[in-house]
Design a protein around this motif. Sequence first.
Motif, PDB file in Angstrom:
ATOM      1  N   SER A  40       0.762  -1.193  -0.077  1.00  5.84           N
ATOM      2  CA  SER A  40      -0.140   0.010  -0.053  1.00  5.84           C
ATOM      3  C   SER A  40       0.667   1.034   0.169  1.00  5.84           C
ATOM      4  O   SER A  40       1.718   1.154   0.757  1.00  5.84           O
ATOM      5  CB  SER A  40      -0.960  -0.045   1.257  1.00  5.84           C
ATOM      6  N   TYR A  42       0.534   5.849  -0.311  1.00  2.00           N
ATOM      7  CA  TYR A  42      -0.579   6.654  -0.141  1.00  2.00           C
ATOM      8  C   TYR A  42       0.175   8.216  -0.826  1.00  2.00           C
ATOM      9  O   TYR A  42       1.488   8.201  -0.862  1.00  2.00           O
ATOM     10  CB  TYR A  42      -0.727   7.099   1.194  1.00  2.00           C
ATOM     11  N   GLU A  61      -4.312   4.334  -2.554  1.00  2.00           N
ATOM     12  CA  GLU A  61      -3.723   3.263  -1.633  1.00  2.00           C
ATOM     13  C   GLU A  61      -3.723   2.030  -2.753  1.00  2.00           C
ATOM     14  O   GLU A  61      -4.368   2.071  -3.676  1.00  2.00           O
ATOM     15  CB  GLU A  61      -5.208   2.692  -0.761  1.00  2.00           C
TER      16      GLU A  61
END
Length: 202
Positions: A40, A42, A61
């Motif tokens: 993941s 961001y 994500e």
Amino acid sequence: MSKDDAGKNGLRPLAAQPALPPGAAPRSQVPSVRYDLAVSGYGEAPDDGLPGDEGSREIFERGGASWYGIQFHQRKTASGERFDMTAFTAAHKTLPFNTRVCVRSLVNGREVLVRINDRGPYAAGRIIDLSRAAAESIGMLGQGIKQVALSIMDRDTDRCGGSAVADAAISPVSTAQDPPPAQAKAKSKGRPVRKVAPRKRR
């Protein structure tokens, strides 16, 4: 082996190798490569091969996507509405209900726009749980878990899958407490409705 023996066998001593400068890396060292595509991330904006403005879309994500279907059809979701496996909805751990999310497959590049109406998934490595219809549209029914990238679509002019968000066929917001008018009429015809006065507190 002596020099005389080396000469008899046709072998010559190796030439002295030049010394490396102090602090230099060995010649055999290979630069490290990051294989974190499934981790993941961001706020990233990688080149996903999308034409025009879609290529600069911010990635919210990345991770694994799973899907759920007939076994949960018409069950109540965390938002209070009934799950419809034919609607383009999804479950996410933290995004607010009714958030529109563009889900892009990192395997084949296909995209689908979904609306968050449930909570989950809670299995390690998974970031979103798609309805059956949404999973089918990006070709993941036979794969179980697929690596995807999520982008939040907070404007009607945002594009997902080549179409503007405002033009996408996304399911409207509905709740289990407020049935459609046709269902409400059918229930009222079946049996008489009796009003009950609220209880008085002591």
